[in-house]
Design a protein around this motif. Structure first.
Motif, PDB file in Angstrom:
ATOM      1  N   ILE A  19       0.709  -1.507   0.607  1.00 47.40           N
ATOM      2  CA  ILE A  19      -0.101   0.079  -0.057  1.00 47.40           C
ATOM      3  C   ILE A  19       1.113   1.559   0.062  1.00 47.40           C
ATOM      4  O   ILE A  19       1.759   1.070   0.416  1.00 47.40           O
ATOM      5  N   PHE A  20       0.307   2.737  -0.131  1.00 43.91           N
ATOM      6  CA  PHE A  20       1.022   3.460  -0.672  1.00 43.91           C
ATOM      7  C   PHE A  20       0.857   4.466  -0.610  1.00 43.91           C
ATOM      8  O   PHE A  20      -0.899   5.166  -0.820  1.00 43.91           O
ATOM      9  N   SER A  21       1.143   5.588  -0.518  1.00 45.20           N
ATOM     10  CA  SER A  21       0.521   6.904  -0.619  1.00 45.20           C
ATOM     11  C   SER A  21       1.687   7.941  -1.098  1.00 45.20           C
ATOM     12  O   SER A  21       2.648   8.225  -1.282  1.00 45.20           O
ATOM     13  N   SER A  22       1.249   9.092  -1.964  1.00 47.06           N
ATOM     14  CA  SER A  22       2.436   9.897  -2.730  1.00 47.06           C
ATOM     15  C   SER A  22       2.104  11.196  -2.112  1.00 47.06           C
ATOM     16  O   SER A  22       0.665  11.130  -2.298  1.00 47.06           O
ATOM     17  N   LEU A  23       2.998  12.000  -1.811  1.00 52.41           N
ATOM     18  CA  LEU A  23       2.494  13.237  -0.986  1.00 52.41           C
ATOM     19  C   LEU A  23       4.296  14.650  -1.601  1.00 52.41           C
ATOM     20  O   LEU A  23       5.009  13.860  -2.338  1.00 52.41           O
ATOM     21  N   ARG A  24       3.795  15.728  -1.063  1.00 50.26           N
ATOM     22  CA  ARG A  24       4.856  16.493  -1.453  1.00 50.26           C
ATOM     23  C   ARG A  24       5.416  17.406  -0.394  1.00 50.26           C
ATOM     24  O   ARG A  24       4.404  17.592   0.461  1.00 50.26           O
ATOM     25  N   TYR A  25       6.963  17.236  -0.652  1.00 51.46           N
ATOM     26  CA  TYR A  25       7.182  17.846   0.214  1.00 51.46           C
ATOM     27  C   TYR A  25       7.974  19.138  -0.287  1.00 51.46           C
ATOM     28  O   TYR A  25       8.002  19.597  -1.195  1.00 51.46           O
ATOM     29  N   TYR A  49       2.406  18.117   2.112  1.00 54.80           N
ATOM     30  CA  TYR A  49       0.961  18.188   2.163  1.00 54.80           C
ATOM     31  C   TYR A  49      -0.131  17.660   2.661  1.00 54.80           C
ATOM     32  O   TYR A  49      -0.128  16.062   1.951  1.00 54.80           O
ATOM     33  N   LEU A  50      -0.666  18.007   3.285  1.00 52.03           N
ATOM     34  CA  LEU A  50      -2.088  16.680   4.007  1.00 52.03           C
ATOM     35  C   LEU A  50      -1.242  15.915   4.613  1.00 52.03           C
ATOM     36  O   LEU A  50      -2.239  15.231   4.510  1.00 52.03           O
ATOM     37  N   LEU A  51      -0.906  15.840   5.567  1.00 52.31           N
ATOM     38  CA  LEU A  51       0.507  15.007   6.478  1.00 52.31           C
ATOM     39  C   LEU A  51      -0.914  13.827   6.657  1.00 52.31           C
ATOM     40  O   LEU A  51      -0.286  13.036   6.644  1.00 52.31           O
ATOM     41  N   ALA A  52      -1.667  14.491   7.375  1.00 52.69           N
ATOM     42  CA  ALA A  52      -2.341  13.650   8.412  1.00 52.69           C
ATOM     43  C   ALA A  52      -3.364  12.789   8.020  1.00 52.69           C
ATOM     44  O   ALA A  52      -3.804  11.639   7.917  1.00 52.69           O
TER      45      ALA A  52
END
Length: 268
Positions: A19-25, A49-52
């Motif tokens: 499982i994964f989630s892509s996010l931005r720093y 971005y939207l860490l929680a």
């Protein structure tokens, strides 16, 4: 579904998946959030971005697939500790003055890792829901409709590395590289829009001024920006069928790396 049971998608055996989630720093995010605190969820001082929301997405996916070890032997943030997640990501950022695309991955054993790639600059206001402030939008993306239906399952409801259905949909629409400013809508067997291949779509319905996004019952993913857009009141949920779409209509797309993207539907 047990983590040791055979995994199937559309009736076919599927190799082991994560499982994964892509996010931005982005170093600009804390400043933006401090200027517009009413438009951002906590923590406002985070450059992620939207860490929680990303943490919650991974936890919900692990619960769905009944990955007991992910909670018992995994990192503290799989139990909800947001500070430990930020510390985990901080240790992997090579240069804190530049934006980065992060792919946060969790294995059923609880092992977690982060894949990092360079991210191009984006107007910080694009991370806010449309209408929250003046923004410099580039040319709109083109949005196509997949010519083949996708069967809803846990692999469409949650973000996993078992993504053949999405890859195939992109290829059928002529999307061959991640840099193309094109998207394809994933459609279920009832002709309803589930989601985009890498984004959540939003449409303005005829006769109304508000925006709508497909409900989860259609089979799509509970995306992080989707949750954010709903909480901000930018949109409501409504079933969208292929027959509802109009060639040339404006729409919005969003994801956890690019924020909100102006787009146009292309049917012809």
């Amino acid at each position: 579904m047990s983590s040791s049971s055979p995994v199937t998608i559309n009736g076919h055996a599927t190799p082991a998946f994560d499982i994964f989630s892509s996010l931005r720093y982005d170093p600009e995010l804390p400043k933006l959030a401090s200027q517009h605190p009413e438009h951002f969820p906590e923590p406002l001082n985070s450059p992620y971005y939207l860490l929680a929301h990303h943490r919650d997405r991974l936890i919900n996916a692990a619960r769905y697939f009944e990955w007991k070890k992910a909670f018992e032997e995994g990192p503290a943030w799989m139990k909800g500790d947001l500070n430990s997640l930020q510390e985990f990501l901080d240790s992997r950022i090579p240069d804190r003055h530049r934006p980065w695309r992060l792919k946060l991955v969790v294995h059923r054993s609880g092992h977690a890792w982060c894949e990092i790639a360079e991210a191009g600059p984006i107007d910080p206001l694009n991370f806010m829901v449309p209408g929250s402030g003046a923004r410099s939008d580039p040319s709109p993306w083109r949005v196509f409709v997949d010519s083949k239906a996708t069967f809803p399952s846990g692999f469409t409801a949650h973000k996993t590395t078992a993504r053949d259905d999405y890859t195939d949909a992109r290829l059928r629409s002529g999307i061959t590289t991640p840099t193309q400013t094109d998207e394809v809508l994933i459609i279920n067997n009832n002709g309803e829009v589930m989601e985009g291949s890498i984004t959540t779509p939003y449409f303005r319905r005829r006769g109304g001024s508000s925006w709508v996004t497909p409900p989860l019952k259609c089979g799509g993913n509970a995306g992080t920006t989707r949750r954010y857009a709903l909480a901000q009141g930018f949109c409501t949920e409504q079933v969208i069928t292929v027959s509802d779409l109009v060639d040339g209509e404006e729409c919005w797309l969003s994801n956890g790396v690019r924020g909100f993207i102006r787009a146009v539907v292309v049917l012809k």
